[in-house]
Design an enzyme around this catalytic site. Structure first.
Site, PDB file in Angstrom:
ATOM      1  N   LYS A   1      -5.628   6.685  11.520  1.00  0.00           N
ATOM      2  CA  LYS A   1      -7.134   6.520  12.166  1.00  0.00           C
ATOM      3  C   LYS A   1      -6.764   6.465  13.724  1.00  0.00           C
ATOM      4  CE  LYS A   1      -9.559   3.750   8.539  1.00  0.00           C
ATOM      5  NZ  LYS A   1     -10.103   2.635   8.346  1.00  0.00           N
TER       6      LYS A   1
ATOM      7  N   PHE B   1     -13.899   3.072   5.809  1.00  0.00           N
ATOM      8  CA  PHE B   1     -12.875   2.152   5.101  1.00  0.00           C
ATOM      9  C   PHE B   1     -12.594   2.752   3.759  1.00  0.00           C
ATOM     10  CE2 PHE B   1     -11.602  -1.218   2.043  1.00  0.00           C
ATOM     11  CZ  PHE B   1     -10.796  -2.126   2.994  1.00  0.00           C
TER      12      PHE B   1
ATOM     13  N   GLY C   1       0.844  -1.126  -0.019  1.00  0.00           N
ATOM     14  CA  GLY C   1       0.203  -0.141   0.009  1.00  0.00           C
ATOM     15  C   GLY C   1       0.615   1.274  -0.099  1.00  0.00           C
TER      16      GLY C   1
ATOM     17  N   ARG D   1      -6.007   0.427  -5.718  1.00  0.00           N
ATOM     18  CA  ARG D   1      -4.951   0.961  -5.372  1.00  0.00           C
ATOM     19  C   ARG D   1      -4.428   2.230  -6.312  1.00  0.00           C
ATOM     20  NH1 ARG D   1      -1.961  -2.096  -1.659  1.00  0.00           N
ATOM     21  NH2 ARG D   1      -2.626  -4.348  -1.586  1.00  0.00           N
TER      22      ARG D   1
ATOM     23  N   GLU E   1       4.482   4.506   5.487  1.00  0.00           N
ATOM     24  CA  GLU E   1       3.501   3.546   5.800  1.00  0.00           C
ATOM     25  C   GLU E   1       2.156   4.260   5.083  1.00  0.00           C
ATOM     26  OE1 GLU E   1       1.969   0.849   5.842  1.00  0.00           O
ATOM     27  OE2 GLU E   1       1.708   0.080   7.758  1.00  0.00           O
ATOM     28  N   ASP E   2       1.321   3.517   4.667  1.00  0.00           N
ATOM     29  CA  ASP E   2       0.153   4.212   4.108  1.00  0.00           C
ATOM     30  C   ASP E   2      -0.983   4.654   5.166  1.00  0.00           C
ATOM     31  OD1 ASP E   2      -0.483   1.497   4.488  1.00  0.00           O
ATOM     32  OD2 ASP E   2      -1.487   1.149   2.528  1.00  0.00           O
TER      33      ASP E   2
ATOM     34  N   ASP F   1      -4.132   2.062  11.710  1.00  0.00           N
ATOM     35  CA  ASP F   1      -5.262   2.139  12.375  1.00  0.00           C
ATOM     36  C   ASP F   1      -4.889   1.575  13.744  1.00  0.00           C
ATOM     37  OD1 ASP F   1      -5.242  -0.710  11.555  1.00  0.00           O
ATOM     38  OD2 ASP F   1      -6.389  -0.015   9.678  1.00  0.00           O
TER      39      ASP F   1
END
Length: 181
Positions: free
Chosen positions: A132, A153, A45, A166, A99-100, A103
């Protein structure tokens, strides 16, 4: 069928993404100007974010990749497995993990601990495009954050649902009926 039809709403548009990535690049250039870090991109990601961010960094750096996995469908399994390990020697190096999205924080917590205890890095910092915070179950926060987002989401700009979406140039909220089938 167009994949954009599956998007409930655009959370972060392409212009806002580019502007924030520019701002992050300035901060990271100030932080790493004389450190020759290794940029550790977490697959899959974070690849678009890593690509766009790295084009804007004005210091020497090296790239490596790691592929931790903890997701099944739309939920974290709670168990992190490292499927692809870094190939560069990370010992005594400054490492910037890209990092994308964060959470629960489980994946990054494990990655950071591995980098410190197994790879013996000099320093490790995290830059995350999305955070998040309300989902966090581990005590970890990014050192550099693109956007705080609600518990929805999201897909696009590297984030996926079953390997799809993506390639969207923005961050969008996926319609519930797509992943609740």
């Amino acid at each position: 069928m167009k994949i954009s039809n599956d998007i409930k709403k655009i959370l972060i548009n392409e212009n806002d993404l580019n502007q924030r990535i520019n701002e992050l690049a300035v901060s990271l250039t100030n932080e790493y100007n004389d450190k020759n870090p290794i940029i550790l991109s977490l697959l899959k990601g974070s690849v678009p974010f890593t690509s766009e961010l790295s084009k804007r960094l004005d210091f020497p750096l090296e790239f490596d990749y790691m592929k931790p996995s903890s997701y099944v469908g739309t939920k974290s399994s709670g168990e992190v497995q490292i499927q692809i390990k870094p190939t560069l020697d990370l010992k005594n190096r400054h490492v910037l993990v890209v990092e994308d999205i964060i959470d629960t924080g489980r994946t990054l917590y494990i990655v950071k601990e591995l980098l410190k205890t197994v790879y013996h890095v000099k320093s490790v910092k995290i830059v995350a495009l999305l955070d998040k915070k309300e989902m966090r179950v581990c005590d970890i926060d990014p050192d550099f954050t693109g956007f705080l987002i609600p518990n929805e989401f999201v897909v696009g700009f590297g984030l996926d649902y079953n390997e799809q979406y993506r390639n969207l140039p923005y961050i969008g909220v996926l319609k519930e009926e797509i992943y609740q089938k």
